[in-house]
Design a protein around this motif. Structure first.
Motif, PDB file in Angstrom:
ATOM      1  N   SER A  23       1.177  66.912 111.658  1.00  0.00           N
ATOM      2  CA  SER A  23      -0.241  66.574 111.761  1.00  0.00           C
ATOM      3  C   SER A  23      -1.089  67.785 112.111  1.00  0.00           C
ATOM      4  CB  SER A  23      -0.443  65.479 112.812  1.00  0.00           C
ATOM      5  OG  SER A  23      -0.028  65.926 114.095  1.00  0.00           O
ATOM      6  N   SER A  27       4.779  72.966 108.870  1.00  0.00           N
ATOM      7  CA  SER A  27       5.886  72.338 108.155  1.00  0.00           C
ATOM      8  C   SER A  27       7.154  72.350 109.001  1.00  0.00           C
ATOM      9  CB  SER A  27       6.141  73.045 106.819  1.00  0.00           C
ATOM     10  OG  SER A  27       6.659  74.341 107.035  1.00  0.00           O
ATOM     11  N   SER A 232      -5.969  64.181  99.431  1.00  0.00           N
ATOM     12  CA  SER A 232      -4.748  64.781  99.967  1.00  0.00           C
ATOM     13  C   SER A 232      -4.182  63.876 101.058  1.00  0.00           C
ATOM     14  CB  SER A 232      -5.035  66.172 100.534  1.00  0.00           C
ATOM     15  OG  SER A 232      -5.322  67.075  99.496  1.00  0.00           O
ATOM     16  N   HIS A 233      -2.869  63.755 101.080  1.00  0.00           N
ATOM     17  CA  HIS A 233      -2.213  62.857 102.021  1.00  0.00           C
ATOM     18  C   HIS A 233      -0.952  63.525 102.544  1.00  0.00           C
ATOM     19  CE1 HIS A 233       0.110  62.337  98.394  1.00  0.00           C
ATOM     20  NE2 HIS A 233      -0.930  61.793  97.789  1.00  0.00           N
ATOM     21  N   GLY A 234      -0.434  63.002 103.632  1.00  0.00           N
ATOM     22  CA  GLY A 234       0.741  63.595 104.252  1.00  0.00           C
ATOM     23  C   GLY A 234       1.984  63.483 103.390  1.00  0.00           C
ATOM     24  N   ILE A 235       2.780  64.551 103.372  1.00  0.00           N
ATOM     25  CA  ILE A 235       4.069  64.536 102.690  1.00  0.00           C
ATOM     26  C   ILE A 235       5.116  65.136 103.624  1.00  0.00           C
ATOM     27  CG2 ILE A 235       3.195  64.576 100.324  1.00  0.00           C
ATOM     28  CD1 ILE A 235       3.514  67.557 100.280  1.00  0.00           C
ATOM     29  N   ASN A 256       4.750  71.690 101.963  1.00  0.00           N
ATOM     30  CA  ASN A 256       3.401  71.589 102.519  1.00  0.00           C
ATOM     31  C   ASN A 256       3.295  70.296 103.320  1.00  0.00           C
ATOM     32  OD1 ASN A 256       2.445  73.977 101.295  1.00  0.00           O
ATOM     33  ND2 ASN A 256       2.087  72.886  99.376  1.00  0.00           N
ATOM     34  N   THR A 257       2.356  70.256 104.247  1.00  0.00           N
ATOM     35  CA  THR A 257       2.215  69.063 105.077  1.00  0.00           C
ATOM     36  C   THR A 257       1.334  67.998 104.447  1.00  0.00           C
ATOM     37  OG1 THR A 257       0.393  70.098 106.275  1.00  0.00           O
ATOM     38  CG2 THR A 257       2.604  70.378 107.186  1.00  0.00           C
ATOM     39  N   CYS A 258       0.612  68.352 103.363  1.00  0.00           N
ATOM     40  CA  CYS A 258      -0.187  67.360 102.656  1.00  0.00           C
ATOM     41  C   CYS A 258      -0.344  67.789 101.202  1.00  0.00           C
ATOM     42  CB  CYS A 258      -1.563  67.168 103.298  1.00  0.00           C
ATOM     43  SG  CYS A 258      -2.593  68.644 103.283  1.00  0.00           S
TER      44      CYS A 258
END
Length: 318
Positions: A23, A27, A232-235, A256-258
């Motif tokens: 969040s 990463s 963009s969303h969390g991955i 990547n974090t999103c």
């Protein structure tokens, strides 16, 4: 200390990675095959979070300045310690001045070399892992090169029996050709029934566009029934995204974090090691499972590691 005698920029210090910081845009990084890393540390009696060397460029050679212990796990590769060959997934005592050489693997992509006490590089954001993409953590934020000298942590008490000890096959390791288990992701229902069937029925080729950040797969196009722009969303590692080309991309340790590409599925945590050991040209298949099966697979792995750690402790000698 240990000294790197021969290496490549893809070889790096890794641990289990940075947890709980997605969040904040950080990463996970860490080992691509955490199961192999965990096994190496368990054989040596190291802390679970001890750092080791992830070897992805071969041949690799290092020298021990002090007597200690070493474990080699992961991909199947010939490992030569001084004048003897080590069996796969093996831990043994090391003498000062010994050289360890690892040849290119015959199966798999990454070998893990753990040392008694772990590699003692500084903690950064709660981990010792190298983030190669962004250039921080590990040893000077980069891959290892000839002449690097790495400090070691305090070795656990006791030693290993003469000849060393090994690990039995971990869960799923003997069925490595089976499908990768996945959970349906947020946009699963937006893909056509034909695309969803295609996703789980064909073999996807691992392309040369594969690194610690992600892996692009080659196969038939996967198209959504309804196209819409996504924020963009969390991955997370294991997320399978489908860009406009229709060719899936699987996110890996340095994901990547999103991101804004639609998500068709997520590889379950217990099977992520398979992606870490995949080579360009390998074929991957997927199978959809439920949450209960995904959690059961995690429990099975945890029980195996707990059993390995307990068994290894019985063999330790004073």
């Amino acid at each position: 200390m240990i000294e790197i005698l021969s290496s490549g920029a893809l070889n790096s210090v890794q641990d289990r990675g940075r947890r709980g910081l997605l969040s904040s845009g950080v990463s996970r990084s860490g080992a691509m095959d955490i199961l192999a890393l965990d096994a190496a540390n368990a054989l040596l009696g190291n802390d679970r979070d001890a750092a080791a060397i992830e070897v992805a460029a071969f041949p690799f050679r290092m020298r021990f300045d002090v007597a200690t212990t070493v474990a080699v796990t992961g991909a199947l590769a010939e490992a030569q310690l001084a004048d003897r060959r080590l069996p796969p997934w093996w831990a043994t005592e090391v003498h000062a001045g010994d050289d360890l050489t690892i040849a290119p693997p015959t199966a798999g992509a990454r070998v893990y070399v753990a040392v008694g006490g772990g590699i003692d590089v500084p903690l950064l954001l709660g981990a010792r892992a190298t983030e190669l993409k962004s250039g921080y953590g590990g040893h000077e934020g980069r891959g290892l090169k000839r002449g690097d000298r790495l400090p070691l942590g305090r070795r656990p008490p006791g030693g290993l029996p003469e000849g060393g000890i090994g690990a039995p096959p971990p869960p799923g390791r003997t069925e490595a050709d089976g499908p990768l288990r996945v959970l349906p992701a947020a946009e699963w229902a937006e893909f056509s029934e034909e695309a969803r069937e295609r996703f789980v029925s064909v073999g996807w080729g691992v392309t040369a566009e594969a690194d610690r950040q992600g892996c692009r797969l080659d196969g038939p196009e996967l198209m959504r029934e309804r196209r819409r722009e996504l924020l963009s969303h969390g991955i997370v590692p294991g997320t399978v995204q489908v860009p406009p080309s229709g060719q899936p991309i699987v996110q890996l340790a340095e994901a990547n974090t999103c991101g804004g590409y639609p998500k068709i599925a997520t590889v379950i945590e217990a099977d992520l090691w398979r992606l870490g050991q995949a080579m360009p040209g390998d074929a991957l298949r997927f199978a959809v499972v439920g949450r209960d099966e995904a959690l059961a697979a995690l429990r099975e792995t945890a029980q195996w590691l707990d059993g390995l750690r307990k068994a290894a402790s019985l063999y330790r000698v004073s």
